[in-house]
Write a protein that holds these residues in place. Structure first.
Motif, PDB file in Angstrom:
ATOM      1  N   LEU A 166       1.067  -1.117  -0.037  1.00  0.00           N
ATOM      2  CA  LEU A 166      -0.036   0.120   0.073  1.00  0.00           C
ATOM      3  C   LEU A 166       0.839   1.211  -0.115  1.00  0.00           C
ATOM      4  N   PRO A 167       0.276   2.310  -0.596  1.00  0.00           N
ATOM      5  CA  PRO A 167       1.389   3.800  -0.441  1.00  0.00           C
ATOM      6  C   PRO A 167       1.409   3.986   0.705  1.00  0.00           C
ATOM      7  N   SER A 168       2.554   4.766   0.960  1.00  0.00           N
ATOM      8  CA  SER A 168       2.537   5.658   2.206  1.00  0.00           C
ATOM      9  C   SER A 168       1.586   6.829   2.060  1.00  0.00           C
ATOM     10  N   GLU A 169       1.214   7.424   3.129  1.00  0.00           N
ATOM     11  CA  GLU A 169       0.318   8.730   3.133  1.00  0.00           C
ATOM     12  C   GLU A 169       1.070   9.768   2.345  1.00  0.00           C
ATOM     13  N   GLY A 256      -2.328  15.668  12.343  1.00  0.00           N
ATOM     14  CA  GLY A 256      -1.129  16.496  12.036  1.00  0.00           C
ATOM     15  C   GLY A 256       0.087  15.526  11.543  1.00  0.00           C
ATOM     16  N   TYR A 257       1.203  16.235  11.198  1.00  0.00           N
ATOM     17  CA  TYR A 257       2.535  15.645  10.748  1.00  0.00           C
ATOM     18  C   TYR A 257       3.732  15.630  11.600  1.00  0.00           C
ATOM     19  N   ALA A 258       3.458  16.264  12.591  1.00  0.00           N
ATOM     20  CA  ALA A 258       4.736  16.363  13.465  1.00  0.00           C
ATOM     21  C   ALA A 258       5.629  15.303  13.831  1.00  0.00           C
ATOM     22  N   HIS A 259       4.754  14.022  13.740  1.00  0.00           N
ATOM     23  CA  HIS A 259       5.603  12.655  14.125  1.00  0.00           C
ATOM     24  C   HIS A 259       6.216  12.108  13.064  1.00  0.00           C
ATOM     25  N   LEU A 260       6.095  12.740  11.892  1.00  0.00           N
ATOM     26  CA  LEU A 260       6.709  12.047  10.740  1.00  0.00           C
ATOM     27  C   LEU A 260       8.038  12.184  10.593  1.00  0.00           C
ATOM     28  N   SER A 261       9.169  11.469   9.995  1.00  0.00           N
ATOM     29  CA  SER A 261      10.468  11.843   9.849  1.00  0.00           C
ATOM     30  C   SER A 261      10.380  12.631   8.234  1.00  0.00           C
ATOM     31  N   SER A 262      11.497  13.141   8.222  1.00  0.00           N
ATOM     32  CA  SER A 262      11.542  13.895   6.826  1.00  0.00           C
ATOM     33  C   SER A 262      11.741  13.281   5.382  1.00  0.00           C
ATOM     34  N   THR A 263      12.311  11.996   5.488  1.00  0.00           N
ATOM     35  CA  THR A 263      12.782  11.133   4.452  1.00  0.00           C
ATOM     36  C   THR A 263      11.784   9.990   4.170  1.00  0.00           C
ATOM     37  N   ASN A 264      11.054   9.801   3.355  1.00  0.00           N
ATOM     38  CA  ASN A 264      10.396   8.510   3.060  1.00  0.00           C
ATOM     39  C   ASN A 264       9.418   8.052   4.074  1.00  0.00           C
ATOM     40  N   PRO A 265       8.832   9.318   4.728  1.00  0.00           N
ATOM     41  CA  PRO A 265       7.967   8.881   6.196  1.00  0.00           C
ATOM     42  C   PRO A 265       6.759   8.136   6.026  1.00  0.00           C
ATOM     43  N   VAL A 266       6.727   7.261   7.160  1.00  0.00           N
ATOM     44  CA  VAL A 266       5.689   6.225   7.063  1.00  0.00           C
ATOM     45  C   VAL A 266       5.151   6.333   8.448  1.00  0.00           C
ATOM     46  N   ALA A 267       3.967   6.775   8.979  1.00  0.00           N
ATOM     47  CA  ALA A 267       3.680   6.768  10.287  1.00  0.00           C
ATOM     48  C   ALA A 267       3.586   5.454  11.148  1.00  0.00           C
ATOM     49  N   GLU A 268       4.340   5.404  12.486  1.00  0.00           N
ATOM     50  CA  GLU A 268       4.075   4.244  13.130  1.00  0.00           C
ATOM     51  C   GLU A 268       2.704   4.369  13.935  1.00  0.00           C
ATOM     52  N   GLN A 269       2.557   3.156  14.588  1.00  0.00           N
ATOM     53  CA  GLN A 269       1.292   2.998  15.504  1.00  0.00           C
ATOM     54  C   GLN A 269       1.249   3.884  16.642  1.00  0.00           C
TER      55      GLN A 269
END
Length: 322
Positions: A166-169, A256-269
């Motif tokens: 599946l695609p990341s967001e 929001g998006y504050a939790h995401l990394s800056s490279t190839n981000p995929v949010a963890e649980q």
């Protein structure tokens, strides 16, 4: 072997025609080798390569600074992220492809009224050749839950040796926005011209009504939808990333998006009230929306057992897939 050589020599459209011939009326039995090969052929031929880059994930607003989605805080503030190149299916996974997958892995019979899957009253897990039916093989799939959507992409990976998922967001939004451009809708023009199909009053819905406009954003609670590819593609060559059905991504939902990394981000649980939710994009696929909720920036979290979401897969590879 003969089947594989035949499919390799076909165009994508021809492969779909072969798939239609052998998958016109589905049964609980395992699909034939020809049917599976046609699904795999389509999954490879229908990939669109998306060159990676940096972009601001989230509601960036238009050139005048006016937000596209003013009534939601879940997509603000934007975050600068980088995604590597990838390929994405130009259409949502079809109902016929999805049913063939469930049959191949022996789970089509798990989603029946007899097994307690009540949604099968409205949309039984069978595929057919009838364009007027919600079960028409070329309409986008509505997965009974997140797991089966993810499982289909992993099944493609196992069958083809390619890194389907599946695609990341971030991948989804980057592709929907034509590689991160500040647009509102993933249509051919960047604007919405509503199809008259599925508009109220719902008792007058005719599945054979001719296609009009460039997007399906309906105003009634229907499982109905248009066959994939019914409208013009986006400039990137993608269909229905605005409208038709909403789409799962593989990210866990966070506000929001504050939790995401800056490279190839995929949010963890997350460890919060959202801990059982995955991100769903293209809220225009849910139906009537106001306040910017039909734009490519809108997002929400849906429980893992939420039915009726559509999806498409990506291949996580930095070069185009032949």
């Amino acid at each position: 072997m003969l089947i594989k050589l035949l499919l390799r020599s076909m165009s994508a459209g021809s492969a779909i025609s072969v798939f239609a011939l052998f998958a016109g009326c589905s049964s609980p039995e395992a699909p034939s080798e020809v049917e599976i090969e046609a699904v795999l052929h389509s999954a490879k031929r229908n990939l669109v390569f998306v060159e990676g880059g940096e972009f601001w994930l989230g509601d960036v607003g238009n050139e005048s600074g006016v937000l596209f989605n003013p009534i939601s805080d879940d997509n603000k503030p934007p975050k600068l992220v980088e995604v590597e190149s990838f390929s994405i299916l130009k259409t949502e996974v079809t109902w016929g492809e999805f049913v063939a997958f469930l049959q191949d892995v022996g789970r089509a019979g798990d989603y029946t009224i007899e097994k307690g899957f009540k949604r099968a009253v409205r949309l039984p897990i069978i595929a057919n050749n009838d364009p007027a039916s919600p079960n028409y093989k070329n309409k986008p799939a509505r997965s009974p839950n997140f797991q089966e959507a993810e499982n289909l992409c992993l099944w493609l990976a196992e069958k083809t040796g390619l890194s389907y998922s599946l695609p990341s967001e971030a991948q989804w939004e980057y592709a929907a926005r034509n590689r991160g451009q500040p647009i509102a809708f993933a249509t051919d023009t960047g604007q919405v011209e509503l199809d008259k199909y599925l508009q109220r009053p719902s008792q007058y819905i005719d599945p054979m009504q001719p296609v009009s406009g460039n997007v399906l954003i309906h105003s009634s609670n229907q499982v109905e939808r248009r066959p994939v590819g019914s409208y013009p593609p986006s400039p990137l060559g993608l269909y229905d990333m605005t409208g038709n059905v909403p789409e799962w991504t593989r990210d866990w939902f966070h506000p929001g998006y504050a939790h995401l990394s800056s490279t190839n981000p995929v949010a963890e649980q997350p460890h919060s009230e959202h801990s059982d939710k995955r991100v769903v994009r293209d809220l225009a696929g849910h139906g009537d929306h106001t306040g910017g909720l039909a734009t490519v920036y809108a997002r929400n979290g849906r429980g893992m057992d939420s039915p009726y979401q559509g999806f498409r897969c990506v291949v996580n590879h930095s070069e185009p897939i032949n």
